[in-house]
Design a protein around this motif. Structure first.
Motif, PDB file in Angstrom:
ATOM      1  N   THR A 194     -23.120 -95.812  68.664  1.00  0.00           N
ATOM      2  CA  THR A 194     -24.188 -96.800  68.821  1.00  0.00           C
ATOM      3  C   THR A 194     -24.228 -97.579  67.505  1.00  0.00           C
ATOM      4  OG1 THR A 194     -26.509 -97.177  69.424  1.00  0.00           O
ATOM      5  CG2 THR A 194     -26.046 -95.262  68.024  1.00  0.00           C
ATOM      6  N   ASP A 195     -25.334 -98.244  67.200  1.00  0.00           N
ATOM      7  CA  ASP A 195     -25.444 -98.989  65.941  1.00  0.00           C
ATOM      8  C   ASP A 195     -25.337 -98.032  64.761  1.00  0.00           C
ATOM      9  OD1 ASP A 195     -25.942-101.035  67.670  1.00  0.00           O
ATOM     10  OD2 ASP A 195     -27.966-101.464  66.951  1.00  0.00           O
ATOM     11  N   ASP A 196     -24.664 -98.490  63.692  1.00  0.00           N
ATOM     12  CA  ASP A 196     -24.492 -97.624  62.522  1.00  0.00           C
ATOM     13  C   ASP A 196     -25.818 -97.273  61.868  1.00  0.00           C
ATOM     14  OD1 ASP A 196     -24.956-100.153  61.433  1.00  0.00           O
ATOM     15  OD2 ASP A 196     -23.066-100.249  60.334  1.00  0.00           O
ATOM     16  N   SER A 197     -26.804 -98.168  61.955  1.00  0.00           N
ATOM     17  CA  SER A 197     -28.113 -97.862  61.366  1.00  0.00           C
ATOM     18  C   SER A 197     -28.774 -96.688  62.077  1.00  0.00           C
ATOM     19  CB  SER A 197     -29.020 -99.095  61.446  1.00  0.00           C
ATOM     20  OG  SER A 197     -29.195 -99.503  62.796  1.00  0.00           O
ATOM     21  N   ILE A 198     -28.651 -96.631  63.400  1.00  0.00           N
ATOM     22  CA  ILE A 198     -29.222 -95.527  64.172  1.00  0.00           C
ATOM     23  C   ILE A 198     -28.487 -94.235  63.859  1.00  0.00           C
ATOM     24  CG2 ILE A 198     -29.622 -94.644  66.500  1.00  0.00           C
ATOM     25  CD1 ILE A 198     -29.902 -97.560  67.430  1.00  0.00           C
ATOM     26  N   LEU A 199     -27.164 -94.308  63.809  1.00  0.00           N
ATOM     27  CA  LEU A 199     -26.362 -93.113  63.492  1.00  0.00           C
ATOM     28  C   LEU A 199     -26.666 -92.617  62.078  1.00  0.00           C
ATOM     29  CD1 LEU A 199     -22.959 -94.301  65.007  1.00  0.00           C
ATOM     30  CD2 LEU A 199     -24.575 -92.666  66.014  1.00  0.00           C
ATOM     31  N   ALA A 200     -26.783 -93.547  61.131  1.00  0.00           N
ATOM     32  CA  ALA A 200     -27.091 -93.168  59.748  1.00  0.00           C
ATOM     33  C   ALA A 200     -28.466 -92.534  59.658  1.00  0.00           C
ATOM     34  CB  ALA A 200     -27.012 -94.387  58.832  1.00  0.00           C
ATOM     35  N   GLY A 201     -29.419 -93.032  60.455  1.00  0.00           N
ATOM     36  CA  GLY A 201     -30.750 -92.454  60.451  1.00  0.00           C
ATOM     37  C   GLY A 201     -30.746 -90.991  60.849  1.00  0.00           C
ATOM     38  N   PHE A 202     -29.957 -90.658  61.865  1.00  0.00           N
ATOM     39  CA  PHE A 202     -29.829 -89.254  62.259  1.00  0.00           C
ATOM     40  C   PHE A 202     -29.113 -88.450  61.181  1.00  0.00           C
ATOM     41  CE2 PHE A 202     -30.643 -90.724  66.630  1.00  0.00           C
ATOM     42  CZ  PHE A 202     -31.456 -89.697  67.098  1.00  0.00           C
ATOM     43  N   ALA A 203     -27.989 -88.976  60.694  1.00  0.00           N
ATOM     44  CA  ALA A 203     -27.188 -88.235  59.714  1.00  0.00           C
ATOM     45  C   ALA A 203     -27.947 -87.986  58.419  1.00  0.00           C
ATOM     46  CB  ALA A 203     -25.896 -88.997  59.421  1.00  0.00           C
ATOM     47  N   ALA A 204     -28.919 -88.844  58.106  1.00  0.00           N
ATOM     48  CA  ALA A 204     -29.664 -88.717  56.853  1.00  0.00           C
ATOM     49  C   ALA A 204     -30.776 -87.670  56.928  1.00  0.00           C
ATOM     50  CB  ALA A 204     -30.267 -90.064  56.460  1.00  0.00           C
ATOM     51  N   GLN A 205     -31.029 -87.101  58.096  1.00  0.00           N
ATOM     52  CA  GLN A 205     -32.073 -86.086  58.209  1.00  0.00           C
ATOM     53  C   GLN A 205     -31.672 -84.813  57.483  1.00  0.00           C
ATOM     54  OE1 GLN A 205     -35.091 -87.148  59.792  1.00  0.00           O
ATOM     55  NE2 GLN A 205     -33.785 -88.931  59.434  1.00  0.00           N
ATOM     56  N   LYS A 206     -32.646 -84.161  56.889  1.00  0.00           N
ATOM     57  CA  LYS A 206     -32.365 -82.987  56.055  1.00  0.00           C
ATOM     58  C   LYS A 206     -31.604 -81.907  56.808  1.00  0.00           C
ATOM     59  CE  LYS A 206     -36.287 -83.567  52.884  1.00  0.00           C
ATOM     60  NZ  LYS A 206     -37.537 -82.990  52.364  1.00  0.00           N
ATOM     61  N   GLN A 207     -31.945 -81.707  58.084  1.00  0.00           N
ATOM     62  CA  GLN A 207     -31.296 -80.628  58.838  1.00  0.00           C
ATOM     63  C   GLN A 207     -29.826 -80.905  59.115  1.00  0.00           C
ATOM     64  OE1 GLN A 207     -33.659 -82.703  59.991  1.00  0.00           O
ATOM     65  NE2 GLN A 207     -33.597 -82.946  62.225  1.00  0.00           N
ATOM     66  N   TYR A 208     -29.386 -82.162  58.897  1.00  0.00           N
ATOM     67  CA  TYR A 208     -27.986 -82.509  59.129  1.00  0.00           C
ATOM     68  C   TYR A 208     -27.244 -82.810  57.831  1.00  0.00           C
ATOM     69  CZ  TYR A 208     -29.666 -83.201  63.924  1.00  0.00           C
ATOM     70  OH  TYR A 208     -30.229 -83.037  65.170  1.00  0.00           O
ATOM     71  N   LYS A 209     -27.798 -82.411  56.712  1.00  0.00           N
ATOM     72  CA  LYS A 209     -27.214 -82.735  55.407  1.00  0.00           C
ATOM     73  C   LYS A 209     -25.735 -82.366  55.358  1.00  0.00           C
ATOM     74  CE  LYS A 209     -27.702 -81.650  50.461  1.00  0.00           C
ATOM     75  NZ  LYS A 209     -27.487 -83.036  50.017  1.00  0.00           N
ATOM     76  N   ASP A 210     -24.896 -83.357  55.045  1.00  0.00           N
ATOM     77  CA  ASP A 210     -23.446 -83.210  54.847  1.00  0.00           C
ATOM     78  C   ASP A 210     -22.696 -82.740  56.096  1.00  0.00           C
ATOM     79  OD1 ASP A 210     -23.722 -83.970  52.165  1.00  0.00           O
ATOM     80  OD2 ASP A 210     -24.088 -81.903  51.531  1.00  0.00           O
ATOM     81  N   GLN A 211     -23.313 -82.834  57.278  1.00  0.00           N
ATOM     82  CA  GLN A 211     -22.632 -82.384  58.494  1.00  0.00           C
ATOM     83  C   GLN A 211     -21.855 -83.498  59.187  1.00  0.00           C
ATOM     84  OE1 GLN A 211     -24.779 -79.888  61.296  1.00  0.00           O
ATOM     85  NE2 GLN A 211     -26.237 -79.290  59.730  1.00  0.00           N
ATOM     86  N   PHE A 212     -22.259 -84.761  58.966  1.00  0.00           N
ATOM     87  CA  PHE A 212     -21.674 -85.874  59.704  1.00  0.00           C
ATOM     88  C   PHE A 212     -21.192 -86.978  58.756  1.00  0.00           C
ATOM     89  CE2 PHE A 212     -25.211 -84.432  62.643  1.00  0.00           C
ATOM     90  CZ  PHE A 212     -24.375 -83.644  63.429  1.00  0.00           C
ATOM     91  N   LYS A 213     -20.364 -87.859  59.305  1.00  0.00           N
ATOM     92  CA  LYS A 213     -19.908 -89.029  58.552  1.00  0.00           C
ATOM     93  C   LYS A 213     -19.729 -90.204  59.509  1.00  0.00           C
ATOM     94  CE  LYS A 213     -15.005 -87.733  58.953  1.00  0.00           C
ATOM     95  NZ  LYS A 213     -13.763 -87.359  58.207  1.00  0.00           N
TER      96      LYS A 213
END
Length: 278
Positions: A194-213
């Motif tokens: 989807t939009d990179d801003s939406i994906l980045a918003g999820f990836a930036a959550q503490k519970q997902y720290k360093d799990q996604f790129k």
């Protein structure tokens, strides 16, 4: 195309030095609101990093910060703001009915939408992208062939990937991006689009720290604007002035860093008002 990588205090210092300029003539105060009543603003409730309603009833995210800043420039304090959930399919109707005064909800400016809505901005240039697990060996779009690609039911994002770069990708449609992210985390899917801003918003959550790129594919330009009732040019002008001020005083850059920083989101500098990238 100018991009910056948000990755911490050094990036914050660099960004603010680029976006903050001297403000001649002082602050202009709008007379809208005059400190009385409330203002209703349409946002999403389910997009971490952009606009999320928390369990305690408060709201957080980049779009929330942008909306709050605009409301302040229109004469409203935070306790005078009523955030109204405005889903994508109901945005135009909510404005025409007068349910909200404006909408800040990852609302891409398109020629079709401009037939029914007036837009201020844009205030963010996003791009369709793909989110991967941090250890994924997918390095380019064609590597998605044969992989499980997730998007939400009814979205055109996954089909766009198939049409442009990976015709043999296996589409998986879930009811929400939260489900797609859970599937990516568990290994049920290999990528989410989807939009990179939406994906980045999820990836930036503490519970997902360093799990996604983010893959950085930039498959489209999404010019996020502030939706206003058709014909209300006065409000559009006031919102545009507020957005320009938000960039000048560094608040825009601070909000990007605050909400997307942990995702190492390669965001673009704030777009100029009226500059729509096709």
């Amino acid at each position: 195309m100018k991009l910056l990588n948000v990755s911490g205090a050094a990036a914050a210092t660099l960004f603010l030095s680029l976006t903050t300029t001297a403000c001649a003539g002082g602050d202009d105060k709008d007379d809208v609101g005059s400190g009385g009543g409330t203002i209703k603003i349409g946002i999403k409730y389910d997009q971490p990093g952009l606009s999320l309603k928390k369990p305690n009833g408060s709201f957080a995210g980049f779009d929330v910060d942008v909306a709050t800043y605009i409301a302040k420039e229109l004469g409203y304090q935070p306790d005078q703001i009523e955030f109204v959930e405005t889903k994508s399919a109901d945005r135009e109707s909510a404005l025409s009915r007068g349910d909200v005064q404006f909408i800040a909800a990852t609302y891409s400016i398109t020629d079709e939408r401009k037939q029914r809505v007036a837009f201020a901005g844009p205030y963010l240039l996003a791009h369709q992208d793909v989110l991967l697990r941090a250890d994924s060996d997918i390095s380019e779009g064609t590597d998605l062939n044969g992989k499980n690609l997730c998007s939400v039911t009814g979205s055109t994002s996954a089909q766009n990937v198939k049409n442009k770069i990976a015709p043999k990708a296996h589409l998986k449609e879930y009811s929400s991006y939260s489900e797609c992210i859970a599937g990516l985390q568990s290994g049920a899917v290999d990528a989410v689009t989807t939009d990179d801003s939406i994906l980045a918003g999820f990836a930036a959550q503490k519970q997902y720290k360093d799990q996604f790129k983010l893959a950085g594919l930039q498959l489209s330009n999404e010019n996020y604007g502030i939706g206003v009732k058709k014909g209300d040019s006065r409000t559009v002008d006031k919102i545009n002035k507020a957005l320009e001020k938000m960039v000048r005083d560094g608040s825009w850059g601070g909000a990007v860093i605050r909400h997307f920083g942990r995702a190492h989101y390669h965001f673009e500098l704030a777009p100029k008002i009226g500059d729509i990238k096709s």
